[in-house]
Design a protein around this motif. Structure first.
Motif, PDB file in Angstrom:
ATOM      1  N   GLY A 579      61.639 -30.966  -1.658  1.00  0.00           N
ATOM      2  CA  GLY A 579      63.057 -31.263  -1.446  1.00  0.00           C
ATOM      3  C   GLY A 579      63.260 -31.785  -0.142  1.00  0.00           C
ATOM      4  N   LEU A 580      62.369 -31.744   0.907  1.00  0.00           N
ATOM      5  CA  LEU A 580      62.579 -32.380   2.263  1.00  0.00           C
ATOM      6  C   LEU A 580      62.063 -33.840   2.227  1.00  0.00           C
ATOM      7  CD1 LEU A 580      61.300 -29.365   4.543  1.00  0.00           C
ATOM      8  CD2 LEU A 580      63.681 -29.649   3.716  1.00  0.00           C
ATOM      9  N   ARG A 581      61.667 -34.226   1.337  1.00  0.00           N
ATOM     10  CA  ARG A 581      61.136 -35.518   1.368  1.00  0.00           C
ATOM     11  C   ARG A 581      61.971 -36.555   1.605  1.00  0.00           C
ATOM     12  NH1 ARG A 581      56.581 -34.112  -2.377  1.00  0.00           N
ATOM     13  NH2 ARG A 581      54.763 -34.222  -1.281  1.00  0.00           N
ATOM     14  N   PRO A 582      63.337 -36.359   0.953  1.00  0.00           N
ATOM     15  CA  PRO A 582      64.434 -37.715   1.335  1.00  0.00           C
ATOM     16  C   PRO A 582      64.710 -37.601   2.790  1.00  0.00           C
ATOM     17  CG  PRO A 582      65.045 -36.352  -0.596  1.00  0.00           C
ATOM     18  CD  PRO A 582      63.879 -35.313   0.024  1.00  0.00           C
ATOM     19  N   LEU A 583      64.317 -36.667   3.680  1.00  0.00           N
ATOM     20  CA  LEU A 583      64.380 -36.576   5.259  1.00  0.00           C
ATOM     21  C   LEU A 583      63.461 -37.311   5.736  1.00  0.00           C
ATOM     22  CD1 LEU A 583      66.352 -33.362   5.734  1.00  0.00           C
ATOM     23  CD2 LEU A 583      67.233 -35.493   5.456  1.00  0.00           C
ATOM     24  N   GLN A 584      62.245 -37.697   5.130  1.00  0.00           N
ATOM     25  CA  GLN A 584      60.937 -38.438   5.650  1.00  0.00           C
ATOM     26  C   GLN A 584      61.540 -39.734   5.598  1.00  0.00           C
ATOM     27  OE1 GLN A 584      57.718 -36.527   3.490  1.00  0.00           O
ATOM     28  NE2 GLN A 584      57.063 -35.913   5.542  1.00  0.00           N
ATOM     29  N   TYR A 585      62.299 -40.370   6.498  1.00  0.00           N
ATOM     30  CA  TYR A 585      63.079 -41.422   6.031  1.00  0.00           C
ATOM     31  C   TYR A 585      62.366 -42.556   6.882  1.00  0.00           C
ATOM     32  CZ  TYR A 585      67.320 -44.467   5.706  1.00  0.00           C
ATOM     33  OH  TYR A 585      68.319 -45.393   5.329  1.00  0.00           O
ATOM     34  N   LEU A 586      61.490 -42.333   7.648  1.00  0.00           N
ATOM     35  CA  LEU A 586      60.932 -43.596   8.334  1.00  0.00           C
ATOM     36  C   LEU A 586      59.375 -43.542   8.276  1.00  0.00           C
ATOM     37  CD1 LEU A 586      63.138 -43.226  11.592  1.00  0.00           C
ATOM     38  CD2 LEU A 586      63.502 -44.622   9.626  1.00  0.00           C
ATOM     39  N   PRO A 587      58.660 -43.695   6.882  1.00  0.00           N
ATOM     40  CA  PRO A 587      57.478 -43.637   7.040  1.00  0.00           C
ATOM     41  C   PRO A 587      56.486 -44.858   7.298  1.00  0.00           C
ATOM     42  CG  PRO A 587      58.453 -44.239   4.839  1.00  0.00           C
ATOM     43  CD  PRO A 587      59.340 -43.707   5.730  1.00  0.00           C
ATOM     44  N   ALA A 588      55.484 -44.350   7.596  1.00  0.00           N
ATOM     45  CA  ALA A 588      54.520 -45.560   8.108  1.00  0.00           C
ATOM     46  C   ALA A 588      54.066 -46.374   6.809  1.00  0.00           C
ATOM     47  CB  ALA A 588      53.238 -44.957   8.564  1.00  0.00           C
ATOM     48  N   ALA A 589      53.492 -47.633   7.040  1.00  0.00           N
ATOM     49  CA  ALA A 589      53.239 -48.480   5.921  1.00  0.00           C
ATOM     50  C   ALA A 589      51.624 -49.051   5.965  1.00  0.00           C
ATOM     51  CB  ALA A 589      54.068 -49.332   5.706  1.00  0.00           C
ATOM     52  N   ILE A 590      51.110 -49.501   5.203  1.00  0.00           N
ATOM     53  CA  ILE A 590      50.017 -50.184   5.202  1.00  0.00           C
ATOM     54  C   ILE A 590      50.011 -51.768   5.734  1.00  0.00           C
ATOM     55  CG2 ILE A 590      47.930 -51.230   3.825  1.00  0.00           C
ATOM     56  CD1 ILE A 590      48.392 -48.913   1.910  1.00  0.00           C
ATOM     57  N   PRO A 591      49.481 -52.258   6.782  1.00  0.00           N
ATOM     58  CA  PRO A 591      49.636 -53.532   6.887  1.00  0.00           C
ATOM     59  C   PRO A 591      49.049 -54.462   6.031  1.00  0.00           C
ATOM     60  CG  PRO A 591      47.966 -52.822   8.451  1.00  0.00           C
ATOM     61  CD  PRO A 591      48.742 -51.535   7.679  1.00  0.00           C
ATOM     62  N   VAL A 592      49.722 -55.658   5.914  1.00  0.00           N
ATOM     63  CA  VAL A 592      49.316 -56.903   5.135  1.00  0.00           C
ATOM     64  C   VAL A 592      49.249 -58.375   5.902  1.00  0.00           C
ATOM     65  CG1 VAL A 592      49.996 -58.200   2.892  1.00  0.00           C
ATOM     66  CG2 VAL A 592      50.578 -55.625   3.250  1.00  0.00           C
ATOM     67  N   PRO A 593      48.254 -58.873   5.548  1.00  0.00           N
ATOM     68  CA  PRO A 593      47.237 -59.043   4.625  1.00  0.00           C
ATOM     69  C   PRO A 593      46.225 -57.644   5.017  1.00  0.00           C
ATOM     70  CG  PRO A 593      46.908 -60.788   5.948  1.00  0.00           C
ATOM     71  CD  PRO A 593      48.110 -60.148   6.327  1.00  0.00           C
ATOM     72  N   ASN A 594      45.456 -57.198   4.218  1.00  0.00           N
ATOM     73  CA  ASN A 594      44.342 -56.446   4.383  1.00  0.00           C
ATOM     74  C   ASN A 594      43.044 -56.737   3.318  1.00  0.00           C
ATOM     75  OD1 ASN A 594      44.860 -54.822   1.610  1.00  0.00           O
ATOM     76  ND2 ASN A 594      46.730 -54.059   2.844  1.00  0.00           N
ATOM     77  N   SER A 595      41.981 -55.594   3.311  1.00  0.00           N
ATOM     78  CA  SER A 595      40.945 -56.132   2.529  1.00  0.00           C
ATOM     79  C   SER A 595      41.427 -55.940   1.067  1.00  0.00           C
ATOM     80  CB  SER A 595      39.940 -55.194   2.877  1.00  0.00           C
ATOM     81  OG  SER A 595      40.157 -53.903   2.781  1.00  0.00           O
ATOM     82  N   VAL A 596      42.279 -55.538   0.651  1.00  0.00           N
ATOM     83  CA  VAL A 596      42.519 -55.374  -1.010  1.00  0.00           C
ATOM     84  C   VAL A 596      43.871 -56.336  -1.035  1.00  0.00           C
ATOM     85  CG1 VAL A 596      43.426 -53.740  -2.585  1.00  0.00           C
ATOM     86  CG2 VAL A 596      41.919 -53.040  -0.998  1.00  0.00           C
ATOM     87  N   GLU A 597      44.789 -56.285  -0.274  1.00  0.00           N
ATOM     88  CA  GLU A 597      45.850 -57.242  -0.535  1.00  0.00           C
ATOM     89  C   GLU A 597      45.834 -58.485   0.334  1.00  0.00           C
ATOM     90  OE1 GLU A 597      49.648 -54.284  -1.275  1.00  0.00           O
ATOM     91  OE2 GLU A 597      48.562 -53.521   0.564  1.00  0.00           O
ATOM     92  N   PRO A 598      45.866 -59.642  -0.068  1.00  0.00           N
ATOM     93  CA  PRO A 598      45.659 -61.002   0.655  1.00  0.00           C
ATOM     94  C   PRO A 598      46.912 -61.271   1.183  1.00  0.00           C
ATOM     95  CG  PRO A 598      45.653 -61.413  -1.901  1.00  0.00           C
ATOM     96  CD  PRO A 598      45.598 -59.898  -1.728  1.00  0.00           C
ATOM     97  N   GLY A 599      47.995 -60.769   0.752  1.00  0.00           N
ATOM     98  CA  GLY A 599      49.245 -61.653   1.148  1.00  0.00           C
ATOM     99  C   GLY A 599      49.556 -63.019   0.985  1.00  0.00           C
ATOM    100  N   ARG A 600      49.293 -63.128  -0.346  1.00  0.00           N
ATOM    101  CA  ARG A 600      49.588 -64.789  -0.755  1.00  0.00           C
ATOM    102  C   ARG A 600      50.016 -64.704  -2.318  1.00  0.00           C
ATOM    103  NH1 ARG A 600      43.891 -65.062   0.224  1.00  0.00           N
ATOM    104  NH2 ARG A 600      42.857 -65.330  -1.894  1.00  0.00           N
TER     105      ARG A 600
END
Length: 890
Positions: A579-600
């Motif tokens: 129930g506290l997850r909605p307050l985790q408002y500013l989560p980190a993220a995976i950068p793109v591009p990476n070895s799985v996501e080419p970003g194109r």
């Protein structure tokens, strides 16, 4: 074609009614022809500008050659310069009052304007989304909404083309085009100046001057200033918001070295520096109680339209937009070669108090955006007397977007979160308790001390998008006899996008993994405490717990509670911390591009049009067409950009995931549209009538939904709309013109399983009214002195409609999506506008005007309030405005 338009309730009746209205116009026209004929013969021909304004001889270039509005077999609405002036249409968002098929809204900032035609449209609030409605100014494509706001004093007309446009516009527009045409420099000296003053201390100054420099060179210079106090009082900052503070300069040069060549150069610069845009609370929640407990203020439900809001800092918009273009036309026999080259730049600095309260919860939500766009169009068109005319061309588009965002906690965030956590846990938990507990379980009780929700913790976001596209297009008209014209056209578009996303978070609470195995004892105690509470035992009262555990009557129940808590302490599905997850408002993220996501992305598509037009008589023509449209993939440049679920295993295998990793979409794939359309256009001199019936469908519509923390960009499987459009004018007496425009739309999500609010298949899309209509009248009385008294009015109506399908983010506990969708957030529009003008023969004009005279207020948009679980906010419409305008033509 007949079967295409059958099958939805009431549509046949509406079609019959609209046809009946057209026939009534026809009867009125024939009844007046004989009486008017002698009078028209006795009157001198009005000047060309006046003819354009009167409707029958409006010249349009929608087909890339000059034709009258009644002759061009396209669903197009035209707003003349005269209407723009008399209706006091300040910018594109005011066009809705005279073009019922168009909807224009300004939401999050002065840089965000969304255009919707026939119920379809997107593009605002996310620079990675290319709009479905293309905006062109003097043939130059304006790719983003911040570059589309203008207040030009030299606009000649605005054409709104409905349906896919690709075979005449190199830049494919999947649902429609808004084409703004300004006056070219003239070889006779002239111009106009205008000054307006209205309520909210509104001041508008603008003008244009044009004239020759040499025998073959003419220039013009236009400029304007638009200032107004905000109509919303911010009781938190003490300032006004939703103000106007913008100016522009625009210079043109027209060089005609000989009879065959024309060169037109245009340069412009505009600046916006405004406090905008106010948001009101529509549904309070426990979050609202928390804000008020901290001494913050939020408007009450009875104050939605009171023009009072609360912020702790001003939401600022600093936007500059400039560019240059050159158009070269060369006539070579029956061929005209055209080249249009343009470079544009938009820089936008914005900051919004996104908690929409006077408390300092969100301390910053700033964006620094820079867009550079280069376009090149080459085409050749014929203008022959024979049966065949054609146009072929090529188009190149190159755009570079750089965007940086910051979103962070303010000074009151920690106290606010502590209030919510205590409320959610019945006082058992608090921010300091969580900090100490998590730290101790990780081996260092002081690890998180004072770290949760600390002021200044934030997301730092960096986005980059490069888009390169080219297309080849062509269209040919072939006349069969005197009355039939067959049209065919094709477009091939190739689009490549490269994007990069880098999001870093310093928010410590968002980095906590509530499923961490080290927290198992804590989760076990919470599960046991929750079970005891439901059994009526206070888990904080050790004596009561001991009595419950040892009482022979309740000991088995306690044992069962204990066993359940122990067995499920590592079960994420029943994690009591969830129930506290909605307050985790500013989560980190995976950068793109990476070895799985080419970003194109790479997309290409052939689109085409087939149309047959037939002149039934010299006054009436009919047409039937089938057209397709295309829009390439759009990229989600927001913090809600998430990996596709299909990449989950590969990301985990390469160790790329972050704490609390979630999945969604990085981009929405291409959308393609098709439209079947039949139409009738009639011009009986004193009466005109245009009728269109259509069935338009979009596969993969790119839906952009705000969830309270970011934007979810996803493809709807299929969305369709069937509808009718009618536009007509009547001139029952000299100087008097009546006009009506009506649009009926019956939209549907044929398939949309993975929307942000659940499966919407076979439901009606929100925000699309069934009926949109405009009724107008103008009367121009000429005195013997040559002065004119001109009275004009129009009324715009939109039937009631639900604004949003559902609120996907922080729904009130226990509220289902179905219940959320039924909330009474509806809109109905009833706006009346009017003006009265005294136009003197000397060139001076004085106008008194009013817009939204009935002060009709309604909601433009509704969304989950950021960082406030259960609270809902929205944007409201503009109140009544009025003023006087003086204009001098020379």
């Amino acid at each position: 074609m007949k079967s295409v338009f059958a099958g939805r309730t009431g549509q046949a009746a509406l079609l019959v009614g609209a046809c009946g209205l057209a026939l009534a116009f026809s009867a009125a026209a024939h009844a007046q022809d004989a009486a008017a004929s002698a009078e028209e013969e006795a009157q001198p021909a009005p000047p060309a500008a006046e003819q354009v304004a009167e409707g029958n001889e409006i010249i349009v270039t929608a087909s890339k050659r000059e034709q009258t509005l009644q002759d061009v077999p396209i669903a197009v609405s035209v707003t003349s310069a005269k209407t723009l002036e008399q209706a006091q249409i300040r910018d594109l968002k005011d066009l809705t009052s005279v073009v019922p098929s168009l909807r224009v809204t300004q939401l999050q900032s002065s840089a965000n304007t969304n255009f919707i035609i026939r119920g379809f449209g997107n593009g605002a609030n996310n620079a990675g989304i290319e709009p479905s409605v293309g905006v062109f100014i003097d043939g130059v494509y304006r790719s983003r909404s911040a570059a589309q706001i203008g207040d030009f004093p030299d606009v000649q007309r605005i054409e709104v083309l409905r349906g896919p446009q690709s075979t005449l516009f190199g830049k494919n527009a999947s649902v429609g085009v808004i084409s703004i045409v300004t006056a070219a420099p003239k070889f006779d000296f002239g111009g106009n100046v205008e000054a307006s003053y209205g309520n909210y201390d509104a001041v508008v100054l603008k003008g244009v001057v044009t004239g020759p420099v040499t025998e073959g060179l003419a220039v013009s210079l236009a400029g304007g200033l638009n200032k107004r106090d905000g109509y919303n009082k911010d009781l938190g900052t003490g300032n006004d918001t939703n103000e106007r503070d913008r100016w522009f300069l625009r210079g043109q040069a027209l060089w005609e070295p000989n009879a065959q060549a024309r060169v037109r150069l245009i340069g412009d610069y505009s600046k916006i520096d405004e406090i905008c845009c106010a948001v009101v609370n529509l549904q309070p929640s426990t979050s609202t109680v928390a804000i008020r407990a901290l001494g913050g203020q939020v408007n009450g439900p009875n104050e939605i339209y009171s023009n009072r809001v609360y912020s702790n800092f001003d939401s600022t918009n600093n936007i500059e937009n400039w560019g240059a273009s050159g158009q070269v036309d060369y006539d070579f026999g029956p061929l005209t070669f055209t080249s249009i080259t343009a470079y544009r730049r938009t820089n936008a600095l914005t900051n919004q108090d996104s908690d929409f309260s006077s408390a300092d919860l969100i301390g910053v939500n700033a964006q620094d955006q820079a867009i550079k766009t280069f376009t090149q169009e080459l085409r050749v068109a014929t203008n022959m007397d024979g049966p065949l005319n054609f146009l072929v061309g090529g188009y190149y588009f190159n755009e570079n977007i750089r965007q940086a965002n910051q979103l962070g906690w303010g000074d009151d965030a920690r106290s606010y979160a502590n209030f919510l956590i205590q409320g959610l846990s019945g006082g058992a938990l608090s921010v300091p308790t969580l900090e100490a507990t998590f730290g101790a379980l990780e081996g260092n009780p002081a690890k998180y001390a004072g770290q949760f929700f600390a002021a200044g913790q934030k997301l730092d976001e960096r986005y980059r998008l490069r888009n390169e596209a080219f297309s080849f297009f062509g269209q040919a008209d072939f006349k069969i006899g005197d009355r039939i014209t067959v049209t065919g056209g094709v477009n091939y578009t190739k689009d490549r996008k490269r994007y990069a996303i880098d999001i870093n978070s310093t928010d410590v609470f968002s980095s906590i993994d509530f499923d961490n195995p080290a927290y198992a004892p804590f989760r076990r105690n919470l599960l046991l405490g929750g079970a005891l509470s439901r059994a009526g035992v206070n888990p904080s009262d050790q004596a009561a717990v001991a009595a419950f555990a040892t009482n022979p009557a309740t000991a088995p129940t306690f044992a069962a509670f204990n066993a359940f808590a122990t067995a499920n302490q590592n079960n994420a599905a029943v994690n009591p911390l969830a129930g506290l997850r909605p307050l985790q408002y500013l989560p980190a993220a995976i950068p793109v591009p990476n070895s799985v996501e080419p970003g194109r992305t790479n997309d290409d598509k052939f689109t085409y049009i087939v149309r047959v037009a037939y002149d039934l008589t010299d006054d009436i023509n009919v047409y039937a067409s089938y057209a397709t449209g295309f829009k390439a993939s759009s990229i989600n440049l927001s913090r809600d950009s998430r990996p596709f679920a299909s990449d989950r295993e590969a990301l985990i295998a390469r160790g790329l995931t972050v704490v609390n990793q979630t999945y969604g979409t990085r981009f929405a794939g291409p959308e393609s549209s098709t439209v079947y359309e039949i139409g009738l256009k009639a011009d009986w001199g004193l009466v005109t009538a245009n009728l269109a019936a259509f069935d338009q469908r979009i596969n993969g519509f790119q839906s952009n939904t705000f969830t309270g923390s970011g934007f979810v960009l996803a493809n709807a499987g299929k969305q369709s709309v069937r509808g009718l459009e009618f536009e007509g004018t009547v001139k029952p007496a000299k100087g008097l013109m009546l006009n009506v425009g009506m649009t009926y739309l019956d939209p549907k999500y044929d398939s949309f399983i993975l929307s942000a609010v659940g499966d919407l298949t076979n439901t009606r899309p929100a925000g699309i009214p069934a009926i949109s209509s405009t009724f107008g009248a103008s009367y121009d009385y000429e005195f013997g002195s040559g002065d004119h008294l001109i009275v004009r009015g129009d009324f715009h109506y939109e039937s009631p409609v639900q604004i949003v399908e559902g609120l996907p983010g922080f729904l009130t506990a226990g509220t289902s999506v179905a219940v959320a969708a039924a909330r009474p957030f509806r809109r109905e529009v009833n706006e009346a506008n009017a003006s009265i003008t005294w136009a003197m023969a000397s060139g001076f004009e004085l106008t008194a005007w009013g817009r939204n005279l009935t002060n009709n207020r309604y909601l433009l948009s509704v969304f989950d309030t950021p960082a406030q679980p259960g609270s809902i906010s929205g944007y409201t419409s503009q109140p009544r405005t009025y003023g006087v305008t003086g204009r001098y033509r020379f």
